[in-house]
Enzyme design. Structure first.
Site, mmCIF file in Angstrom:
data_model
loop_
_atom_site.group_PDB
_atom_site.id
_atom_site.type_symbol
_atom_site.label_atom_id
_atom_site.label_comp_id
_atom_site.label_asym_id
_atom_site.label_seq_id
_atom_site.Cartn_x
_atom_site.Cartn_y
_atom_site.Cartn_z
ATOM 1 N N GLU A 15 0.825 -1.206 0.000
ATOM 2 C CA GLU A 15 0.000 0.000 0.000
ATOM 3 C C GLU A 15 0.859 1.255 0.000
ATOM 4 O O GLU A 15 0.517 2.237 -0.635
ATOM 5 C CB GLU A 15 -0.947 0.018 1.208
ATOM 6 C CG GLU A 15 -2.014 -1.058 1.177
ATOM 7 C CD GLU A 15 -2.999 -0.925 0.041
ATOM 8 O OE1 GLU A 15 -3.185 0.190 -0.491
ATOM 9 O OE2 GLU A 15 -3.605 -1.948 -0.328
ATOM 10 N N CYS A 24 -5.930 6.410 -6.676
ATOM 11 C CA CYS A 24 -5.224 5.164 -6.960
ATOM 12 C C CYS A 24 -5.437 4.765 -8.423
ATOM 13 O O CYS A 24 -6.130 5.461 -9.171
ATOM 14 C CB CYS A 24 -5.695 4.066 -6.008
ATOM 15 S SG CYS A 24 -7.370 3.472 -6.364
#
Length: 141
Positions: A15, A24
């Site tokens: 992450e 993202c």
């Protein structure tokens, strides 16, 4: 079960920590260690807030694994599945072929399913390929 150190390390590694909101690869606003709930453009958090979001998000993934998996798991298998759920979401996990195969005791064929979850925005992402390989390896430990 609770996620072990190897599982948390895997999640944090893939992450990454971002203290400013960003979109993202699936165009979802994200912050901290992959936290998406209520994130808006321009949001900024502290590393302490990122850790708290991580605890909340991991707990949600742990509940999903505990609720939907009906076969015994090792700590490593649990950790790999928590990382998987953390990344792709509870509903995707609940309806996945991986879970179906696992719940009938087909561990060997279930583990092969990790490699199918490597797309975002219709494209194969190298980061997801690496993450699924790491989750698969952890599951097989």
């Amino acid at each position: 079960m609770k996620t072990g150190e190897k599982g948390l390390t895997l999640i944090k590694h893939f992450e990454g920590l971002r203290l400013r909101a960003y979109q993202c690869s699936a165009n979802v606003w994200t912050i901290g260690f992959g936290h998406t709930t209520g994130v808006r453009p321009g949001d900024v958090i502290t590393s302490e807030q990122a850790d708290e979001f991580l605890r909340q998000d991991v707990a949600e993934a742990e509940r999903a694994v505990s609720r939907f998996v009906r076969v015994p798991l090792t700590q490593f298998q649990f950790d790999a599945l928590v990382s998987f759920v953390f990344n792709l979401g509870v509903e995707n996990f609940r309806t996945s072929t991986l879970l179906k195969k696992l719940n009938v005791g087909h561990y060997d064929s279930a583990v092969q399913e990790f490699g199918r979850w490597i797309h975002a925005g219709g494209k194969i992402l190298p980061g997801l390929v690496r993450r699924r390989a790491a989750e698969r390896a952890l599951f097989l430990k």
